[in-house]
Write a protein that holds these residues in place. Structure first.
Motif, PDB file in Angstrom:
ATOM      1  N   LEU A  22       0.861  -1.175   0.000  1.00 20.19           N
ATOM      2  CA  LEU A  22       0.000   0.000   0.000  1.00 20.19           C
ATOM      3  C   LEU A  22       0.902   1.231   0.000  1.00 20.19           C
ATOM      4  O   LEU A  22       1.668   1.447   0.938  1.00 20.19           O
ATOM      5  CB  LEU A  22      -0.911  -0.015   1.225  1.00 20.19           C
ATOM      6  N   TRP A  23       0.829   2.009  -1.077  1.00 20.68           N
ATOM      7  CA  TRP A  23       1.718   3.161  -1.271  1.00 20.68           C
ATOM      8  C   TRP A  23       0.979   4.462  -0.975  1.00 20.68           C
ATOM      9  O   TRP A  23      -0.192   4.633  -1.334  1.00 20.68           O
ATOM     10  CB  TRP A  23       2.215   3.207  -2.720  1.00 20.68           C
ATOM     11  N   PHE A  24       1.697   5.387  -0.337  1.00 24.04           N
ATOM     12  CA  PHE A  24       1.203   6.751  -0.136  1.00 24.04           C
ATOM     13  C   PHE A  24       2.431   7.635   0.022  1.00 24.04           C
ATOM     14  O   PHE A  24       3.566   7.144   0.040  1.00 24.04           O
ATOM     15  CB  PHE A  24       0.271   6.837   1.080  1.00 24.04           C
ATOM     16  N   THR A  25       2.238   8.933   0.077  1.00 23.46           N
ATOM     17  CA  THR A  25       3.391   9.830   0.172  1.00 23.46           C
ATOM     18  C   THR A  25       3.249  10.763   1.368  1.00 23.46           C
ATOM     19  O   THR A  25       2.134  11.061   1.823  1.00 23.46           O
ATOM     20  CB  THR A  25       3.557  10.709  -1.091  1.00 23.46           C
ATOM     21  N   ASP A  26       4.407  11.227   1.844  1.00 21.60           N
ATOM     22  CA  ASP A  26       4.375  12.264   2.875  1.00 21.60           C
ATOM     23  C   ASP A  26       4.331  13.633   2.201  1.00 21.60           C
ATOM     24  O   ASP A  26       4.295  13.747   0.976  1.00 21.60           O
ATOM     25  CB  ASP A  26       5.549  12.111   3.853  1.00 21.60           C
ATOM     26  N   VAL A  27       4.358  14.689   2.998  1.00 21.49           N
ATOM     27  CA  VAL A  27       4.208  16.039   2.470  1.00 21.49           C
ATOM     28  C   VAL A  27       5.384  16.425   1.568  1.00 21.49           C
ATOM     29  O   VAL A  27       5.232  17.213   0.632  1.00 21.49           O
ATOM     30  CB  VAL A  27       4.018  17.043   3.619  1.00 21.49           C
TER      31      VAL A  27
END
Length: 445
Positions: A22-27
Motif C-alpha cells: 500500500l503506497w502513499f506519500t508524505d508532504v
C-alpha cells in the motif's frame, strides 16, 4: 468501484500474489509503503488499514497519530521487478482519519480537492511530464564530486552505453505497469537522461511520477549504477527539470484551443497562463522545494529564471509549444520551472489553482517574450517588466508565507508544515561552511 475491487481480488488469486504494498506519500513527496497479506485486501478496501502516522513527515501530529490508508483499486499493478516468485503488487492509497474522512495532510487529497474544484467549473486537468535524472556510477563521491556513467550529450547515441540499456529496461518496466512512455533519450549533461510520460489526468500523472521514481531507482540498483533526481548534482552542467505540459478540457473539447486566435490559444488558455505567471513566485517553494533547486534555476543551462511566457521560447517560464495543424486537442501550455524532486501532488495542485485563479479573476496576459531572456541585461529585463523567480529557498519561503492562494490550496496543516520544514532546510544550509568558501577564502583571509 465494485468491479475494480473484484478484478483486484481475482487477479491476486490467479497470479499468486503473496504481498500487496500500500503506497502513499508524505508532504515532501517521499514514497511510503506498508505491505499486507492478500487476505487483508478486501478489509483494506472496506475499512482501510490503520497505521501510526506520527513518524511520517507532515502527516499527523503526535497526539493524533492513528490514520487509515485505503487502497485505490484503480491503481493496482503487479511490480515487475519483484519477479514471479512471491509476486508483489501495489496500490496507491488515500489517507483517512479514524472516522473515515480524508486526512487534510494527505498530498493526494490536496490534489483531489483542487481537481474537484476544477470539475465544478466544468474542467478536467491533464498533464504530461518530461522527467530528467542523472545516472551516476555510484552514490559515492570521488574528490568530492559525483561521477556520471558517461560523458555523452544531448540525443547522443552511445554504442554499448549504459544509458541505452537503462532506458530500454526502464521503459519496458513502466509499460508493464501500465504507464505509457512517449520519448526517452540522453539529455545535455553527462549521464543525464530524460523519459517523457504520455498525458493523463493529473491525479494519474502524479501517481505515475511516484511509480516512475521507484522504477528508475530499482533499475539502477539492478544495473549496478545510481539514479538521482537531485535538481543539480553536477556543477557546470544542467540541472534536472520536470517540464510539465498542461491542458484543460471541457468534456472532449480542449479549452485552450481557439481556431484563428493567436497561436490558436483561447481566452481561457491566456487567462490560465496569466494565472501561472502571477502566482509563480509564491508557489516556487513547492515546485522547487530544496536548497539545491535554486542552483538549477539560477545556474544557467536553460532553466527558467524570469516570469515570462513565449511561443516556442525556451528561455520562458511558460511556453506555448508548436503543435500539428488541425490537432486542436493537443493545444497546451508548458511550465518549465518545476524540478524532478518536487512532490507532484502538491506541485500540480498549485499549478492548477494558479491557472484557475487566472480564469476566475480574468487576469490579463502580458506581452510575450520574443527574444532570449537569458541574453538580456538586467536593465533590459527591468525595462520590459520581467520579474525574477526567487533566487533562493529562503526568498521562496518568504513569498509563499504571504500567499493566500498557497495557504488556501494546501490547507492550513500542509501549508504550515511546508513552511516549517523549508525554514529548517534553509537554516541548516546557512550554517554550513562549504568547500567553495574554504578554497576561496581560507588561504587569503
Amino acid at each position: 468501484m465494485d468491479k475494480q475491487r473484484d478484478f483486484v481480488l481475482r487477479t491476486i488469486e490467479e497470479r499468486g500474489v503473496k504481498f500487496v504494498r500500500l503506497w502513499f506519500t508524505d508532504v515532501l513527496g517521499t514514497l511510503k509503503s506498508v505491505a499486507i497479506a492478500p487476505a487483508e485486501v478486501e478489509g483494506a478496501f472496506n475499512e482501510g488499514i490503520g497505521i501510526d502516522g506520527s513518524a511520517i513527515e507532515g502527516l499527523t501530529r503526535s497526539y493524533e497519530a492513528d490514520v487509515l490508508v485505503q487502497p485505490d483499486p484503480a491503481t493496482f499493478q503487479i511490480l515487475p521487478w519483484r519477479g514471479e516468485v512471491d509476486a508483489t503488487a501495489r496500490m496507491f492509497c488515500d489517507v483517512l482519519t479514524p472516522d473515515g474522512q480524508p486526512a487534510v495532510a494527505d498530498p493526494r487529497n490536496v490534489l483531489k480537492r483542487v481537481l474537484a474544484k476544477a470539475a465544478d467549473q466544468g474542467f478536467s486537468f491533464y498533464t504530461h511530464p518530461e522527467i530528467e535524472f542523472y545516472l551516476l556510477k555510484s552514490s559515492e563521491l570521488v574528490d568530492g564530486r559525483p561521477v556520471p556513467v558517461d560523458q555523452a550529450g544531448y540525443f547522443d547515441n552511445v554504442p554499448g552505453g549504459t544509458a541505452h540499456d537503462f532506458r530500454r529496461q526502464s521503459v519496458r518496466m513502466l509499460e508493464d505497469l501500465g504507464i505509457s512512455v512517449e520519448f526517452s533519450h540522453h539529455e545535455v549533461g553527462p549521464g543525464q537522461n530524460e523519459i517523457d510520460l504520455r498525458y493523463a489526468d493529473a491525479l494519474t500523472t502524479a501517481d505515475n511520477i511516484m511509480t516512475f521514481r521507484a522504477v528508475i531507482k530499482e533499475v539502477a540498483i539492478e544495473q549496478g549504477v545510481y539514479a538521482t533526481f537531485m535538481p543539480k548534482p553536477l556543477a557546470g552542467h544542467p540541472g534536472s527539470g520536470m517540464h510539465t505540459h498542461m491542458s484543460l478540457f471541457e468534456g472532449d473539447t480542449n479549452a485552450f484551443h481557439e481556431p484563428g486566435a493567436q497561436y490558436q490559444l483561447s481566452r481561457i488558455g491566456r487567462q490560465f497562463i496569466a494565472g501561472l505567471l502571477t502566482h509563480a513566485p509564491e508557489i516556487t517553494a513547492v515546485t522547487n522545494q530544496f536548497v539545491n533547486s535554486y542552483k538549477r534555476l539560477w545556474g544557467g543551462d536553460e532553466a527558467p529564471s524570469y516570469v515570462v511566457w513565449g511561443h516556442n521560447n525556451r528561455s520562458a517560464l511558460v511556453r506555448v509549444p508548436l503543435y500539428k495543424p488541425g490537432k486542436g486537442t493537443s493545444a497546451r501550455v508548458e511550465y518549465r520551472a518545476i524540478d524532478s524532486a518536487a512532490n507532484p501532488y502538491l506541485a500540480y495542485a498549485l499549478l492548477l489553482a494558479a491557472g484557475l485563479k487566472g480564469i476566475e479573476e480574468g487576469y490579463e496576459l502580458p506581452p510575450e517574450a520574443v527574444e532570449d531572456v537569458w541574453s538580456m541585461t538586467d536593465a533590459e529585463r527591468r525595462a520590459l517588466g520581467y520579474k525574477p523567480l526567487p533566487a533562493s529557498l529562503d526568498r521562496a519561503v518568504a513569498l509563499m508565507e504571504e500567499s493566500e492562494l498557497v495557504a488556501e490550496t494546501l490547507g492550513e496543516r500542509v501549508f504550515n508544515y511546508v513552511l516549517l520544514n523549508k525554514r529548517k532546510d534553509w537554516a541548516d544550509y546557512r550554517d554550513q561552511v562549504t568547500p567553495y568558501e574554504l578554497e576561496k577564502n581560507l588561504s587569503l583571509l
